[in-house]
Design a protein around this motif. Sequence first.
Motif, short mmCIF file in Angstrom:
data_model
loop_
_atom_site.label_atom_id
_atom_site.label_comp_id
_atom_site.label_asym_id
_atom_site.label_seq_id
_atom_site.Cartn_x
_atom_site.Cartn_y
_atom_site.Cartn_z
N ALA A 1 -0.91 -45.27 -2.73
CA ALA A 1 -0.15 -44.45 -3.54
C ALA A 1 0.94 -45.51 -3.92
CB ALA A 1 0.62 -43.56 -2.46
N ASP A 2 1.69 -45.11 -5.18
CA ASP A 2 2.85 -46.08 -5.70
C ASP A 2 3.92 -45.37 -5.26
OD1 ASP A 2 2.03 -44.43 -7.57
OD2 ASP A 2 1.36 -45.86 -8.98
N MET A 3 5.24 -46.06 -5.39
CA MET A 3 6.49 -45.65 -4.94
C MET A 3 7.56 -45.65 -5.96
SD MET A 3 6.30 -48.28 -1.64
CE MET A 3 7.95 -48.15 -1.17
N ASP A 4 7.26 -46.23 -6.98
CA ASP A 4 8.77 -46.58 -7.84
C ASP A 4 8.75 -45.45 -8.92
OD1 ASP A 4 6.21 -47.58 -8.82
OD2 ASP A 4 7.44 -48.87 -10.28
N ALA A 5 10.11 -45.40 -9.26
CA ALA A 5 10.35 -44.49 -10.41
C ALA A 5 10.96 -45.20 -11.68
CB ALA A 5 11.65 -43.78 -9.98
N LEU A 6 11.35 -44.45 -12.75
CA LEU A 6 11.33 -45.07 -13.88
C LEU A 6 12.88 -45.02 -14.59
CD1 LEU A 6 8.24 -43.22 -15.50
CD2 LEU A 6 8.81 -45.73 -15.85
N PRO A 7 13.24 -45.84 -15.45
CA PRO A 7 14.68 -46.07 -16.00
C PRO A 7 14.75 -44.75 -17.03
CG PRO A 7 13.50 -47.58 -16.92
CD PRO A 7 12.50 -46.94 -16.13
N ILE A 8 14.84 -43.22 -16.50
CA ILE A 8 14.90 -42.24 -17.49
C ILE A 8 15.89 -41.31 -16.85
CG2 ILE A 8 13.64 -40.12 -18.06
CD1 ILE A 8 11.01 -41.82 -18.39
N HIS A 9 16.76 -40.61 -17.67
CA HIS A 9 17.55 -39.98 -17.06
C HIS A 9 16.80 -38.46 -17.18
CE1 HIS A 9 21.78 -38.60 -15.81
NE2 HIS A 9 21.38 -37.49 -16.75
N GLU A 10 16.98 -37.68 -15.75
CA GLU A 10 16.23 -36.34 -15.81
C GLU A 10 16.88 -35.33 -16.46
OE1 GLU A 10 14.98 -35.10 -11.86
OE2 GLU A 10 13.98 -33.70 -12.62
N GLU A 11 16.24 -34.57 -17.09
CA GLU A 11 16.77 -33.31 -17.83
C GLU A 11 16.44 -32.20 -17.33
OE1 GLU A 11 15.80 -33.70 -22.02
OE2 GLU A 11 16.74 -35.52 -22.35
N ASN A 12 15.61 -32.01 -16.03
CA ASN A 12 15.39 -30.83 -15.43
C ASN A 12 16.36 -30.43 -14.53
OD1 ASN A 12 12.53 -30.65 -16.39
ND2 ASN A 12 12.06 -32.33 -15.01
N GLU A 13 16.66 -29.10 -14.55
CA GLU A 13 17.65 -28.69 -13.52
C GLU A 13 17.04 -27.78 -12.54
OE1 GLU A 13 20.91 -26.64 -15.81
OE2 GLU A 13 20.92 -28.53 -17.12
N THR A 14 16.85 -28.52 -11.37
CA THR A 14 16.30 -27.85 -10.07
C THR A 14 17.34 -28.45 -8.79
OG1 THR A 14 15.04 -29.82 -9.49
CG2 THR A 14 13.93 -28.24 -11.13
N ASP A 15 16.95 -27.82 -8.00
CA ASP A 15 17.84 -28.25 -6.66
C ASP A 15 17.34 -29.44 -5.97
OD1 ASP A 15 15.70 -27.29 -5.48
OD2 ASP A 15 16.62 -25.86 -4.00
N PHE A 16 16.34 -30.16 -6.59
CA PHE A 16 15.87 -31.56 -6.25
C PHE A 16 15.80 -32.57 -7.40
CE2 PHE A 16 11.66 -31.08 -7.97
CZ PHE A 16 11.28 -29.56 -7.61
N THR A 17 16.69 -31.99 -8.57
CA THR A 17 16.84 -33.12 -9.78
C THR A 17 17.43 -34.20 -9.13
OG1 THR A 17 17.41 -31.24 -11.04
CG2 THR A 17 18.27 -33.35 -11.84
N SER A 18 16.82 -35.55 -9.79
CA SER A 18 17.46 -36.70 -9.73
C SER A 18 18.88 -36.94 -9.41
CB SER A 18 17.01 -37.97 -10.33
OG SER A 18 17.51 -38.94 -10.19
#
Length: 395
Positions: free
Chosen positions: A78-95
Amino acid sequence: MINKIKEIVSSVKEEAIFNRRHLHRFPELSFQEYKTSQYIKSTLQSYAIDFEEVANTGVLAKIVGKKSVSDNTVILRADMDALPIHEENETDFTSRHNGVMHACGHDFHTANLLATLKVLKQMDDDFSGVVIGIFQPAEEKIPGGALAVLASEKLPSSAQNVKGVIGLHVSPGLEMGKVGVRAGKFMASADEIYLTVKGKGGHGAQPHLNIDPVIISAQLMVSLQQVVSRFANPAIPSVLSFGKVIANGATNVIPNEVYIEGTFRTMDESWRAQALQLIGKQIKELPEIYGATAELEIRRGYPALINDMELTSRISYSLKEYVSEDNFENLDIWMAAEDFAYYSQHYPSVFYFIGTGNVEKGITSALHTPTFQIDEEAFDHAIGGMVYSAMQLLS
Ligand SMILES: [Zn+2]
Ligand SMILES: [Zn+2]
């Protein structure tokens, strides 16, 4: 056996969703997955699964089956890393990390492998041999974490006893519940092209006194398309795209130089080498005709990802049994790149897709977009399919 696995999977699914959301909330960029690494290690500890560190932030977990003594090994990655993107979703686990987002599902992959290992640990009386779980850093950024994991020599050195390396990727283009596989050539090599065409800028009304790098660059980009349309064997998929072109002049100002970035992708290593040579030759020689020069840097990316024919057919059989024939899809080639390809150069390997899209729930955004989401119900097939495939390979 399948029923037993499904039962245990349903008991770990809530925790997999919890882990995935935690990782989603706190994403980390390539080669910087420190908290992610910590989270993986403490979770493995709570499952009483042995592990060691690898490639700085990576983790190698190990479970030994108790059914009988065997050194047959299956590797799950499995890979672990994230991306340089600003999240636009609105959930209770948003970045919670500004400008960083798990927009490629590596949070799901990590939570999935943790859950898969937890199930396998609970079932260690039911299989022989060794399961190694690789939590791999930095898939999103070349040179890629897979190289560092392989260079560590902490994986079994003899390919003999390694039955296969298995990896999966979420796919928003596949409906939740489905699994997609392709034997043979699956994903592309990807090399990055960085180019500056240098001319001589000046007044737009006096082209005869300048060396116009804008026109030369335009001609060069069009000419380079012939590498893929005329030189490439039509049977070998090839893509040459330029996504960044900066000519910072004005209506009446010809700039001194033009900066260009692009990517070359294909699925054949010898053609890849030849194509890069052709690209380099045109970039050097074409501007010279007009008195300009070019500075070129090609950063070699990941190789093509080739799924082992025999292993893929075995895994496909197991997945069909687990998710049912109706939910199994044969995939087309995909011109994206994956550093899982490095494992496929060392061991028989298979990389497949797990459907995480859901049109009814509005989960349709593509990978690497700020609105990317996952239908977490996919954990059922993701965890169970991987557990069952691993156990079948070891049996
Ligand atoms: Zn990605
Ligand atoms: Zn990815």
